[in-house]
Design a protein around this motif. Structure first.
Motif, PDB file in Angstrom:
ATOM      1  N   VAL A  68       1.008  -1.145   0.615  1.00  0.00           N
ATOM      2  CA  VAL A  68      -0.543   0.336  -0.546  1.00  0.00           C
ATOM      3  C   VAL A  68       0.659   1.426  -0.122  1.00  0.00           C
ATOM      4  CG1 VAL A  68      -1.465   1.623   1.112  1.00  0.00           C
ATOM      5  CG2 VAL A  68      -1.701  -1.366   1.109  1.00  0.00           C
ATOM      6  N   GLU A  69       0.219   2.343  -1.266  1.00  0.00           N
ATOM      7  CA  GLU A  69       1.568   3.597  -0.901  1.00  0.00           C
ATOM      8  C   GLU A  69       0.615   4.300  -0.606  1.00  0.00           C
ATOM      9  OE1 GLU A  69       1.394   3.644  -5.022  1.00  0.00           O
ATOM     10  OE2 GLU A  69       2.622   2.606  -5.714  1.00  0.00           O
ATOM     11  N   VAL A  70       1.350   5.343   0.671  1.00  0.00           N
ATOM     12  CA  VAL A  70       0.646   6.548   0.584  1.00  0.00           C
ATOM     13  C   VAL A  70       1.500   7.255   0.182  1.00  0.00           C
ATOM     14  CG1 VAL A  70       0.783   7.713   2.780  1.00  0.00           C
ATOM     15  CG2 VAL A  70       0.739   5.434   3.813  1.00  0.00           C
ATOM     16  N   LYS A  71       0.360   8.390  -0.285  1.00  0.00           N
ATOM     17  CA  LYS A  71       1.076   9.361  -1.101  1.00  0.00           C
ATOM     18  C   LYS A  71       1.276  10.538  -0.440  1.00  0.00           C
ATOM     19  CE  LYS A  71       0.028   6.910  -5.373  1.00  0.00           C
ATOM     20  NZ  LYS A  71       1.056   6.215  -6.000  1.00  0.00           N
ATOM     21  N   SER A  72       2.286  11.887  -0.983  1.00  0.00           N
ATOM     22  CA  SER A  72       1.855  13.191  -0.114  1.00  0.00           C
ATOM     23  C   SER A  72       0.366  13.538  -0.341  1.00  0.00           C
ATOM     24  CB  SER A  72       2.980  13.465  -1.182  1.00  0.00           C
ATOM     25  OG  SER A  72       3.084  14.793  -0.492  1.00  0.00           O
ATOM     26  N   PRO A  73      -0.392  14.128  -0.333  1.00  0.00           N
ATOM     27  CA  PRO A  73      -1.576  15.711  -0.261  1.00  0.00           C
ATOM     28  C   PRO A  73      -1.402  16.228  -1.130  1.00  0.00           C
ATOM     29  CG  PRO A  73      -0.992  14.786   2.270  1.00  0.00           C
ATOM     30  CD  PRO A  73      -0.330  14.588   1.222  1.00  0.00           C
ATOM     31  N   ILE A  74      -0.069  17.049  -1.059  1.00  0.00           N
ATOM     32  CA  ILE A  74       0.254  18.187  -1.421  1.00  0.00           C
ATOM     33  C   ILE A  74       1.248  18.550  -1.507  1.00  0.00           C
ATOM     34  CG2 ILE A  74      -1.235  19.930   0.350  1.00  0.00           C
ATOM     35  CD1 ILE A  74       0.512  20.212   2.103  1.00  0.00           C
ATOM     36  N   ILE A  75       2.239  19.574  -2.369  1.00  0.00           N
ATOM     37  CA  ILE A  75       2.973  19.933  -2.664  1.00  0.00           C
ATOM     38  C   ILE A  75       4.062  20.642  -1.240  1.00  0.00           C
ATOM     39  CG2 ILE A  75       4.737  21.516  -4.011  1.00  0.00           C
ATOM     40  CD1 ILE A  75       2.734  20.636  -5.855  1.00  0.00           C
ATOM     41  N   GLY A  76       4.925  20.404  -1.505  1.00  0.00           N
ATOM     42  CA  GLY A  76       5.935  20.824  -0.117  1.00  0.00           C
ATOM     43  C   GLY A  76       7.302  20.203   0.381  1.00  0.00           C
ATOM     44  N   THR A  77       7.656  20.234   1.752  1.00  0.00           N
ATOM     45  CA  THR A  77       8.556  20.056   1.989  1.00  0.00           C
ATOM     46  C   THR A  77       8.200  18.810   3.278  1.00  0.00           C
ATOM     47  OG1 THR A  77       9.821  22.041   2.066  1.00  0.00           O
ATOM     48  CG2 THR A  77      10.947  19.978   3.068  1.00  0.00           C
ATOM     49  N   ALA A  78       8.857  17.112   2.993  1.00  0.00           N
ATOM     50  CA  ALA A  78       8.945  17.019   4.076  1.00  0.00           C
ATOM     51  C   ALA A  78       9.680  16.438   5.450  1.00  0.00           C
ATOM     52  CB  ALA A  78       8.744  15.365   3.051  1.00  0.00           C
ATOM     53  N   VAL A 122       5.547  -0.684   7.751  1.00  0.00           N
ATOM     54  CA  VAL A 122       5.979  -0.107   7.646  1.00  0.00           C
ATOM     55  C   VAL A 122       7.280  -0.817   6.175  1.00  0.00           C
ATOM     56  CG1 VAL A 122       7.983   2.684   6.593  1.00  0.00           C
ATOM     57  CG2 VAL A 122       5.703   2.175   8.770  1.00  0.00           C
ATOM     58  N   LYS A 123       7.264  -0.913   5.390  1.00  0.00           N
ATOM     59  CA  LYS A 123       8.007  -1.595   4.796  1.00  0.00           C
ATOM     60  C   LYS A 123       9.480  -0.421   3.785  1.00  0.00           C
ATOM     61  CE  LYS A 123       8.020  -4.754   0.130  1.00  0.00           C
ATOM     62  NZ  LYS A 123       7.381  -5.319  -1.047  1.00  0.00           N
ATOM     63  N   GLU A 124       9.032   0.157   3.333  1.00  0.00           N
ATOM     64  CA  GLU A 124       9.825   1.458   2.906  1.00  0.00           C
ATOM     65  C   GLU A 124       9.795   2.804   3.112  1.00  0.00           C
ATOM     66  OE1 GLU A 124      12.133   2.860  -1.334  1.00  0.00           O
ATOM     67  OE2 GLU A 124      10.710   0.483  -1.047  1.00  0.00           O
ATOM     68  N   ILE A 125      10.812   3.672   3.314  1.00  0.00           N
ATOM     69  CA  ILE A 125      10.891   5.544   3.554  1.00  0.00           C
ATOM     70  C   ILE A 125      10.957   5.647   1.788  1.00  0.00           C
ATOM     71  CG2 ILE A 125      10.853   7.157   4.747  1.00  0.00           C
ATOM     72  CD1 ILE A 125      10.810   6.080   6.894  1.00  0.00           C
ATOM     73  N   CYS A 126      10.354   6.591   1.294  1.00  0.00           N
ATOM     74  CA  CYS A 126      10.595   6.794   0.078  1.00  0.00           C
ATOM     75  C   CYS A 126      10.835   8.441   0.233  1.00  0.00           C
ATOM     76  CB  CYS A 126       9.027   6.691  -0.995  1.00  0.00           C
ATOM     77  SG  CYS A 126       8.297   4.817  -1.014  1.00  0.00           S
ATOM     78  N   VAL A 127      11.133   8.766   0.457  1.00  0.00           N
ATOM     79  CA  VAL A 127      11.971   9.990   0.672  1.00  0.00           C
ATOM     80  C   VAL A 127      12.551  10.310   2.193  1.00  0.00           C
ATOM     81  CG1 VAL A 127       9.775  10.961  -0.408  1.00  0.00           C
ATOM     82  CG2 VAL A 127       9.466  11.265   1.807  1.00  0.00           C
ATOM     83  N   GLU A 128      13.520  10.931   2.099  1.00  0.00           N
ATOM     84  CA  GLU A 128      14.194  11.738   3.038  1.00  0.00           C
ATOM     85  C   GLU A 128      13.890  12.986   3.712  1.00  0.00           C
ATOM     86  OE1 GLU A 128      17.422  10.553   3.201  1.00  0.00           O
ATOM     87  OE2 GLU A 128      17.081   9.235   1.817  1.00  0.00           O
ATOM     88  N   GLY A 136       1.051  13.707  -4.605  1.00  0.00           N
ATOM     89  CA  GLY A 136       1.186  12.269  -5.570  1.00  0.00           C
ATOM     90  C   GLY A 136       1.995  11.669  -5.212  1.00  0.00           C
ATOM     91  N   GLN A 137       2.938  12.037  -4.921  1.00  0.00           N
ATOM     92  CA  GLN A 137       4.230  11.201  -4.691  1.00  0.00           C
ATOM     93  C   GLN A 137       3.981  10.086  -3.684  1.00  0.00           C
ATOM     94  OE1 GLN A 137       7.780  13.572  -4.551  1.00  0.00           O
ATOM     95  NE2 GLN A 137       9.534  12.193  -3.963  1.00  0.00           N
ATOM     96  N   ASN A 138       4.879   9.150  -3.764  1.00  0.00           N
ATOM     97  CA  ASN A 138       4.859   7.875  -2.646  1.00  0.00           C
ATOM     98  C   ASN A 138       6.038   8.966  -1.367  1.00  0.00           C
ATOM     99  OD1 ASN A 138       3.256   6.444  -3.991  1.00  0.00           O
ATOM    100  ND2 ASN A 138       4.485   5.396  -4.870  1.00  0.00           N
ATOM    101  N   LEU A 139       5.040   8.528  -0.623  1.00  0.00           N
ATOM    102  CA  LEU A 139       5.816   8.556   0.851  1.00  0.00           C
ATOM    103  C   LEU A 139       6.403   7.896   1.825  1.00  0.00           C
ATOM    104  CD1 LEU A 139       3.634  11.720   2.704  1.00  0.00           C
ATOM    105  CD2 LEU A 139       5.727  12.173   1.129  1.00  0.00           C
ATOM    106  N   LEU A 140       5.561   6.633   1.860  1.00  0.00           N
ATOM    107  CA  LEU A 140       5.867   5.502   2.522  1.00  0.00           C
ATOM    108  C   LEU A 140       5.411   3.985   1.315  1.00  0.00           C
ATOM    109  CD1 LEU A 140       4.862   5.639   5.721  1.00  0.00           C
ATOM    110  CD2 LEU A 140       6.898   6.024   5.506  1.00  0.00           C
ATOM    111  N   ILE A 141       5.848   2.940   1.936  1.00  0.00           N
ATOM    112  CA  ILE A 141       5.087   1.802   1.386  1.00  0.00           C
ATOM    113  C   ILE A 141       4.814   0.553   2.659  1.00  0.00           C
ATOM    114  CG2 ILE A 141       5.265  -0.397  -0.039  1.00  0.00           C
ATOM    115  CD1 ILE A 141       7.002   1.307  -2.072  1.00  0.00           C
TER     116      ILE A 141
END
Length: 143
Positions: A68-78, A122-128, A136-141
């Motif tokens: 399951v992918e958890v995606k960013s709901p907005i543009i910004g800094t994670a 949490v299988k993977e953290i996709c962003v630093e 819509g960018q993946n944050l977690l899987i």
């Protein structure tokens, strides 16, 4: 409208000089976009079709993720934690529930908590931490 052929010619020359496929130039209310899509059969830089297919298969297998992918709901800094030095919201292997905060995305000086969209591990953290993210960018899987 008068077309300035000199600028177009100059941009076309830059395509060749820097080996680019597309170039865009904007000045005030004028916008010029130059691109090329020609392939030379005699070019030394074009890989053989077999190499191309093999590279494609490698890239597809690397990008295919299950879960399951958890995606960013907005543009910004994670951000992984509520403040610098604080405990992270999630870590690989941590079990989380739907609605738990997994990250914060800062947009226009507002800290937006990103909730998990499902239960899982949490299988993977996709962003630093501190990385810019897009909508819509993946944050977690999650598994």
């Amino acid at each position: 409208m008068k077309i300035n052929k000199k600028i177009i010619k100059e941009l076309s020359d830059y395509l060749e000089e820097f080996n680019l496929t597309e170039l865009e130039y904007t000045e005030k209310d004028t916008k010029i976009k130059v691109s090329k899509n020609n392939i030379s059969v005699n070019s030394q830089n074009i890989p053989s079709p077999k190499t191309d297919v093999n590279n494609l298969n490698i890239n597809l297998s690397e990008k295919t993720k299950t879960g399951v992918e958890v995606k960013s709901p907005i543009i910004g800094t994670a951000y992984h934690a509520p403040e610098p030095g604080a405990k992270k919201f999630v870590e690989i292997g941590k079990k989380i529930k739907k609605g738990d905060t997994v990250m914060i995305v800062e947009a226009m000086k507002t800290m937006n908590h990103v909730p998990s969209t499902a239960d899982g591990v949490v299988k993977e953290i996709c962003v630093e931490d501190g990385q810019p993210v897009e909508f819509g960018q993946n944050l977690l899987i999650l598994d």
